[in-house]
Scaffold this active site. Sequence first.
Site, PDB file in Angstrom:
ATOM      1  N   HIS A  57       0.854  -1.179   0.000  1.00  0.00           N
ATOM      2  CA  HIS A  57       0.000   0.000   0.000  1.00  0.00           C
ATOM      3  C   HIS A  57       0.898   1.241   0.000  1.00  0.00           C
ATOM      4  CE1 HIS A  57      -4.097  -1.450   0.148  1.00  0.00           C
ATOM      5  NE2 HIS A  57      -3.767  -2.343   1.059  1.00  0.00           N
TER       6      HIS A  57
ATOM      7  N   ASP B 290      -0.380   6.897  -3.618  1.00  0.00           N
ATOM      8  CA  ASP B 290      -1.676   6.526  -4.183  1.00  0.00           C
ATOM      9  C   ASP B 290      -2.197   7.555  -5.179  1.00  0.00           C
ATOM     10  OD1 ASP B 290      -1.757   4.203  -2.761  1.00  0.00           O
ATOM     11  OD2 ASP B 290      -3.413   4.764  -1.449  1.00  0.00           O
TER      12      ASP B 290
END
Length: 389
Positions: free
Chosen positions: A135, A165
């Site tokens: 992530h 992200d």
Amino acid sequence: MMALEGIRILDMAHLPPARYGTMLLADFGADVICIEQPPGASRLGDVDGSDRARVFNPLNRNKRFICLNLKDEEGRQAFYRLVETADVLVEGFRPGVTKRLGADYETLRQINPRLIYTSLSGYGQDGPYASLVGHDINYISIGGALGMIGWPGQPPAIPVNIIADFAGGGLHMAFSILLALQARQRTGRGQYVDVAMTDGVLSLISWLASFYLGEGNVIRPGQEFLNGGTPFYNVYETADGRWISIGCVEGWFWENLCRALGFEEYIPHQWSKERYPEIFENFRRRFKERTREEWFQYLSQHEVCVGPVYSLDEVFEDPQVRHRRMVLELEHPQMGRVRHVGIGPKLSETPGSVRSVEVQRGQHTDQLLSELGYSAEEVRRLRERGAVA
């Protein structure tokens, strides 16, 4: 006319980084069709949760939604018919998943040679980390950003998932798609676009990395002039327990700050590290003499680079934010007033807009299948067998 009117994008990605990238394109007129799995067909479930969450989620706006079961042969055939009409496809699966679904680049380019097939992943489609799960926190760790954030002797400060992200991932993805569309105008051919969020992080820190690559200087957390190591580029607590940010990098702004604070003696010492402890101590004491708003109003009048450090519940009341329409208020028939973050780029001739926010799972399935030539009876049959929803 909108800037991307006539461009159709199929979005098979289900997580925010890619959905943000396609939101940017949809805001400027691209026909973004999100391909979702029917209920129960994916272990991800409904990442948006309730109907209210879906409506307030800006990553869903200006898009159409179709539920296709790619594990079903007829659902996959409907998908292929949709691919024939598309300019771009976006996917965010782990490497190898799309091949098992029959939705890989080699398969789809045979159906549509003009297709721009875009994969967004953490580490890219090749290399020793290609199959590694992760992530944002992992990508900014390996990409070097996390190691530069924080304070000496403390653990790295974990930012929310903006860097990898949304900037290194979704924003770079949208940029890459526009490049490939431009190239297709010249070649007439589509291509494969491989976007890795870790690559995006490294691209974002390219200027900072040059200090190491060129001179061997490693940026340490809280010790450099742009990450908390200097009094002229820092945050200070104010009398009301809030914080104010100072960014007086240029010498004339530093001079203005020192004069405004009543510390003219520090003007010659902007870069005198041996004086920093003393300057920090006096600045911190001085800033606690007024509230955040008082300091902002005062320093703004003295040509000082200053900004109030807002919490999220304060951001959308700021007059500059509201003037720039960076908070939009929309009316929804069920939810009433819906607020979204606005559209960043302001184009004079082909501006972006928010045209729809009402989205339910598979809301446009029937409409899109009809556009592909399916009859109402054929759609009913596809629903009965679980190929669409």
